[in-house]
Design an enzyme around this catalytic site. Structure first.
Site, PDB file in Angstrom:
ATOM      1  N   HIS A 115       0.938  -1.090  -0.316  1.00  0.00           N
ATOM      2  CA  HIS A 115      -0.010   0.029  -0.231  1.00  0.00           C
ATOM      3  C   HIS A 115       0.699   1.260   0.186  1.00  0.00           C
ATOM      4  CE1 HIS A 115      -3.632  -2.198   1.846  1.00  0.00           C
ATOM      5  NE2 HIS A 115      -3.334  -2.544   0.542  1.00  0.00           N
ATOM      6  N   ARG A 160     -11.110   0.605 -12.429  1.00  0.00           N
ATOM      7  CA  ARG A 160     -11.252  -0.295 -11.175  1.00  0.00           C
ATOM      8  C   ARG A 160     -12.418   0.024 -10.289  1.00  0.00           C
ATOM      9  NH1 ARG A 160      -5.512   0.589 -11.286  1.00  0.00           N
ATOM     10  NH2 ARG A 160      -4.446  -1.153 -11.892  1.00  0.00           N
ATOM     11  N   ARG A 166     -14.309  -2.358 -15.561  1.00  0.00           N
ATOM     12  CA  ARG A 166     -14.304  -3.636 -14.796  1.00  0.00           C
ATOM     13  C   ARG A 166     -15.331  -3.757 -13.666  1.00  0.00           C
ATOM     14  NH1 ARG A 166      -8.479  -5.563 -12.127  1.00  0.00           N
ATOM     15  NH2 ARG A 166      -9.258  -4.017 -10.459  1.00  0.00           N
ATOM     16  N   GLU A 226      -6.328 -13.781 -15.870  1.00  0.00           N
ATOM     17  CA  GLU A 226      -5.704 -13.481 -14.641  1.00  0.00           C
ATOM     18  C   GLU A 226      -5.207 -14.708 -14.031  1.00  0.00           C
ATOM     19  OE1 GLU A 226      -7.112  -9.865 -12.208  1.00  0.00           O
ATOM     20  OE2 GLU A 226      -8.941 -10.955 -13.051  1.00  0.00           O
ATOM     21  N   ASN A 261      -0.319  -8.753 -13.344  1.00  0.00           N
ATOM     22  CA  ASN A 261      -0.167  -8.991 -11.588  1.00  0.00           C
ATOM     23  C   ASN A 261      -0.585 -10.169 -11.295  1.00  0.00           C
ATOM     24  OD1 ASN A 261       0.547  -6.409 -12.301  1.00  0.00           O
ATOM     25  ND2 ASN A 261      -0.695  -5.222 -10.762  1.00  0.00           N
ATOM     26  N   ASP A 262      -1.711 -10.568 -11.373  1.00  0.00           N
ATOM     27  CA  ASP A 262      -2.436 -12.003 -10.794  1.00  0.00           C
ATOM     28  C   ASP A 262      -1.896 -12.945 -11.655  1.00  0.00           C
ATOM     29  OD1 ASP A 262      -3.660 -11.053  -8.311  1.00  0.00           O
ATOM     30  OD2 ASP A 262      -5.489 -10.442  -9.289  1.00  0.00           O
ATOM     31  N   ARG A 268       3.101 -11.478  -3.895  1.00  0.00           N
ATOM     32  CA  ARG A 268       3.964 -10.448  -4.484  1.00  0.00           C
ATOM     33  C   ARG A 268       3.918  -9.347  -3.389  1.00  0.00           C
ATOM     34  NH1 ARG A 268      -0.071  -6.647  -7.066  1.00  0.00           N
ATOM     35  NH2 ARG A 268      -2.041  -7.943  -7.243  1.00  0.00           N
ATOM     36  N   CYS A 319      -3.150  -5.156 -19.254  1.00  0.00           N
ATOM     37  CA  CYS A 319      -3.489  -3.907 -18.177  1.00  0.00           C
ATOM     38  C   CYS A 319      -2.639  -3.880 -16.935  1.00  0.00           C
ATOM     39  CB  CYS A 319      -4.923  -3.808 -17.752  1.00  0.00           C
ATOM     40  SG  CYS A 319      -5.576  -4.984 -17.050  1.00  0.00           S
TER      41      CYS A 319
END
Length: 576
Positions: free
Chosen positions: A195, A302, A338, A437, A460-461, A471, A508
């Site tokens: 974060h 998102r 999304r 993903e 990422n996923d 990660r 993305c």
């Protein structure tokens, strides 16, 4: 004598400044007995400290959401505000004060340790992140109780900024840096997707994390250089090194100003192939960033950040207004929205809580939506209503099964039927797409290609699930490798399958915004890049210099390699 430490680069840029050490030992508090007649005063002291921290967080959120923020930043603060209202934490501490006749600091830390112990019994990365948020909130309260609010030093007369050095920093701490001439920060722990790292990037503060013992190796007011691009920290640099990095910083600033000239230049390769430069956003507040770089549209909106960190869920009209604002503002450019990707680390208030021992592999994304059909239907109605104001595309996250698409399409059909019955307009031609993903989806593309109009690869996923690593876990973050041969084969296979069947494919995830991978993705056949708006011009520059006729055969040779070291060397040579 100067020395160098290497860590994880999480926010680009160069910072030169003087060290300010931030304490991490505030939770080692004294334990003392409180006489019965003074117990109400001790509880009130705790209440006042909680109220003070609550006010600080509300102020930080207001500062973070002014101007052009990542709305993710506000969500992080909301999460900590929610924890202040958690009865297990604060009410539990009040009970301890009364039952054990103890001081507020000790009661609060004891209650925190009990909650943290519950987290530690569940070996899940996302719950570990929540544990860190609990500790950070309690630390803020304890600092107030002890009279050590942790004020930052005043602006220096030598023109250099302050470099924050800490064991760890909360997102709220990081947000507070903006108004204090903070040049950058370095921490012992953390990873590129934590974060705090995300907040640092959104505020454009150079940062390096994962340095392990940096706080023990530097002294207050010592000169420090941070290279947030290379992950390098130089302690006590001499004047020659400082001048070298001042020059590098000037070169970076000049390069950024040159990139601005590309704003209105179409992203076309040397051999005439058009490439779309799309933006990832979290809400309407990101629109100015999108327009500043003249993005070709939005490749990922998102929507979960409309839902996270609030006491009640947004109703249909509130969602409609958010979607409509983005669609109207982009005046006919495509906007891919999304459906909400919640679960795991993105917990919702106001819906039934579910205990999951491993939520990253549990009820999240489309699984969550299908388990909460009324919530999902409300979002679909809002999306369809907004579709008359622009070029909307609806994207379904984390698909793995054909029945997930079929059920989603059935709910979309139901939403259309309800709008028809109510006489509300929508665009019947809205395209429906899906995110790739998980490896299962990338290896069984046929069932998605037959049902959908476009695909988007969430790298990422996809990397995380392919390599079976978290990660955000510092212990295994070094294994998170976009260039693993298996990952590259899944990405290339998806792009090539889309081209073969005439289905547009975008990327993305973080790879799309990293210039180290631009030529590799182009050589695989990717023609739609979607990334944070701040990366678009740099990636466009890479595209303008690319010759696909020369790239494609080189990339095909890379895809045949099965050794990571060889792949990495080849990709580095490709990028020049």
């Amino acid at each position: 004598m100067p020395f160098t430490i290497h860590g994880l680069p999480v926010s680009q840029g160069i910072a030169i400044g003087h060290v300010h050490l931030v304490s991490h030992a505030m939770l080692e508090v004294n334990h003392y007995h409180v006489a019965a007649k003074y117990l109400p005063e001790e509880v009130e002291r705790l209440n006042e400290a909680v109220a003070t921290v609550q006010g600080e967080l509300v102020g930080l959120k207001a500062a973070a959401t002014a101007g052009q923020p990542h709305s993710e930043v506000g969500a992080f603060v909301d999460l900590q505000l929610m924890m202040l209202g958690d009865p297990m934490l604060i009410d539990g501490a009040r009970t301890l004060i009364a039952e054990r006749r103890c001081n507020a600091e000790w009661a609060l830390v004891q209650q925190m340790e009990m909650v943290v112990e519950q987290f530690e019994q569940i070996e899940d990365p996302y719950l570990r992140e929540r544990k860190a948020d609990v500790v950070q909130v309690i630390e803020r309260i304890v600092k107030v109780l002890l009279g050590h609010p942790g004020h930052l030093p005043p602006k220096r007369r030598d023109g250099l900024g302050t470099i924050i050095v800490a064991h760890d920093l909360s997102p709220a701490d990081t947000i507070g840096f903006r108004d204090h001439n903070i040049g950058g920060f370095v921490t012992d722990v953390g990873g590129p997707t934590s974060h705090t790292a995300i907040v640092a990037r959104s505020l454009r503060i150079p940062a390096v994390v994962g340095l392990h013992h940096i706080r023990q190796l530097v002294e207050e007011d010592e000169l420090l250089i941070i290279d947030g691009t290379r992950g390098v920290v130089i302690v006590a640099p001499d004047e020659r090194i400082v001048e070298e990095y001042r020059l590098r910083r000037s070169e970076l600033e000049l390069e950024r100003s040159k990139l601005n000239r590309l704003k209105d230049t179409p992203a076309t390769t040397l051999d005439g192939e058009d490439v779309k430069m799309l933006a990832n956003i979290e809400g309407p507040k990101d629109l100015n960033q999108v327009k500043a770089v003249n993005a070709d549209g939005v490749g990922l909106y998102r929507t979960e950040f409309l839902f996270i960190g609030r006491d009640s869920l947004p109703d249909e009209d509130e969602q409609y207004e958010a979607y409509r604002t983005v669609l109207k503002s982009l005046a006919g450019k495509p906007v891919t929205i999304r459906t909400f990707d919640v679960g795991a680390d993105k917990a919702l208030n106001g819906v039934s809580a579910r205990f999951e021992p491993n939520p990253a592999l549990g009820l999240r994304a489309i699984r969550y939506s299908l388990a909460e059909p009324q919530m999902f239907l409300t979002q679909l109605r809002a999306l369809l209503r907004a579709s008359v104001h622009g070029k909307l595309r609806i994207m379904i996250p984390m698909l793995a099964h054909a029945h997930e698409i079929d059920q989603s399409l059935q709910l979309i059909a139901k939403a259309k039927a309800e709008l028809d019955a109510e006489g509300l307009k929508y665009d019947p031609r809205v395209e429906i797409g899906g995110m790739i993903e998980v490896p299962a989806a990338a290896l069984a593309l046929g069932m998605f290609i037959r049902r959908l109009s476009f695909l988007s690869i969430g790298t990422n996923d996809l990397i995380q699930y392919t390599l079976a690593i978290d990660r955000s876990d510092e212990a295994v973050v070094h294994l998170y490798d976009p260039l693993h041969p298996a990952v590259l084969k899944l990405i290339a296979g998806t792009i090539q399958a889309g081209a073969r069947f005439g289905l547009p494919v975008s990327v993305c995830g973080e790879m799309a915004g990293d210039p180290a991978y631009t030529l590799l993705l182009l050589g695989m056949g990717l023609r739609n890049f979607s990334m944070h708006p701040g990366h678009i011009l740099e990636i466009k520059q890479q595209v303008l210099r690319a010759d696909l006729n020369e790239l494609a055969p080189r990339v095909q040779r890379i895809l045949k390699m099965d050794e990571q070291a060889k792949v990495r060397d080849a990709v580095m040579r490709l990028a020049g």
